[in-house]
Design a protein around this motif. Structure first.
Motif, PDB file in Angstrom:
ATOM      1  N   PRO A   1      26.775  96.781  47.251  1.00  0.00           N
ATOM      2  CA  PRO A   1      27.694  97.791  47.770  1.00  0.00           C
ATOM      3  C   PRO A   1      28.460  98.418  46.604  1.00  0.00           C
ATOM      4  O   PRO A   1      28.755  97.746  45.611  1.00  0.00           O
ATOM      5  CB  PRO A   1      28.642  96.996  48.668  1.00  0.00           C
ATOM      6  N   LYS A   2      28.786  99.687  46.726  1.00  0.00           N
ATOM      7  CA  LYS A   2      29.481 100.395  45.647  1.00  0.00           C
ATOM      8  C   LYS A   2      30.762  99.678  45.230  1.00  0.00           C
ATOM      9  O   LYS A   2      31.053  99.550  44.045  1.00  0.00           O
ATOM     10  CB  LYS A   2      29.798 101.822  46.080  1.00  0.00           C
TER      11      LYS A   2
ATOM     12  N   GLU B   1      31.378  96.600  45.152  1.00  0.00           N
ATOM     13  CA  GLU B   1      31.096  95.415  44.342  1.00  0.00           C
ATOM     14  C   GLU B   1      30.581  95.795  42.960  1.00  0.00           C
ATOM     15  O   GLU B   1      31.003  95.226  41.956  1.00  0.00           O
ATOM     16  CB  GLU B   1      30.078  94.506  45.040  1.00  0.00           C
ATOM     17  N   HIS B   2      29.679  96.761  42.872  1.00  0.00           N
ATOM     18  CA  HIS B   2      29.141  97.063  41.543  1.00  0.00           C
ATOM     19  C   HIS B   2      30.120  97.851  40.681  1.00  0.00           C
ATOM     20  O   HIS B   2      29.878  98.048  39.497  1.00  0.00           O
ATOM     21  CB  HIS B   2      27.744  97.684  41.580  1.00  0.00           C
ATOM     22  N   GLU B   3      31.254  98.229  41.226  1.00  0.00           N
ATOM     23  CA  GLU B   3      32.301  98.862  40.419  1.00  0.00           C
ATOM     24  C   GLU B   3      33.284  97.858  39.832  1.00  0.00           C
ATOM     25  O   GLU B   3      34.172  98.245  39.090  1.00  0.00           O
ATOM     26  CB  GLU B   3      33.035  99.909  41.244  1.00  0.00           C
ATOM     27  N   THR B   4      33.122  96.564  40.140  1.00  0.00           N
ATOM     28  CA  THR B   4      34.009  95.552  39.566  1.00  0.00           C
ATOM     29  C   THR B   4      33.716  95.391  38.075  1.00  0.00           C
ATOM     30  O   THR B   4      32.622  95.717  37.600  1.00  0.00           O
ATOM     31  CB  THR B   4      33.829  94.180  40.255  1.00  0.00           C
ATOM     32  N   THR B   5      34.692  94.894  37.346  1.00  0.00           N
ATOM     33  CA  THR B   5      34.528  94.698  35.904  1.00  0.00           C
ATOM     34  C   THR B   5      33.334  93.804  35.595  1.00  0.00           C
ATOM     35  O   THR B   5      32.543  94.104  34.694  1.00  0.00           O
ATOM     36  CB  THR B   5      35.811  94.097  35.294  1.00  0.00           C
ATOM     37  N   ALA B   6      33.180  92.722  36.340  1.00  0.00           N
ATOM     38  CA  ALA B   6      32.074  91.790  36.075  1.00  0.00           C
ATOM     39  C   ALA B   6      30.727  92.486  36.193  1.00  0.00           C
ATOM     40  O   ALA B   6      29.844  92.305  35.339  1.00  0.00           O
ATOM     41  CB  ALA B   6      32.148  90.609  37.041  1.00  0.00           C
TER      42      ALA B   6
END
Length: 73
Positions: free
Chosen positions: A33-34, A36-41
């Motif tokens: 999901p967008k 989630e993939h925008e998190t720093t990790a």
């Protein structure tokens, strides 16, 4: 870019899925999901993936047995 390159060690995700190639990792990240993939990790993981696909040296996952974590608790 070479997405068919195999990892030195497979990456086992928390859900048990195993990533063996850059293409496996790319597909996994694209399916996130967008939010989630925008998190720093995940941004760090995406950058490492691009570095590896461009054939530059890349760091290995830091978890035991090649595991990675999404950065959520």
């Amino acid at each position: 870019m070479s997405w068919d390159k195999r990892f030195d060690r497979s990456v086992v995700l928390p859900d048990g899925k195993t990533l063996r190639t850059l293409e496996d990792a790319r597909r996994h990240i694209l399916a996130l999901p967008k939010s989630e993939h925008e998190t720093t990790a995940w941004q760090v993981a995406i950058e490492a993936l691009l570095v590896a696909a461009e054939k530059r040296p890349v760091m290995q996952p830091s978890g035991e047995n090649g595991s990675v974590h999404s950065g959520t608790t």
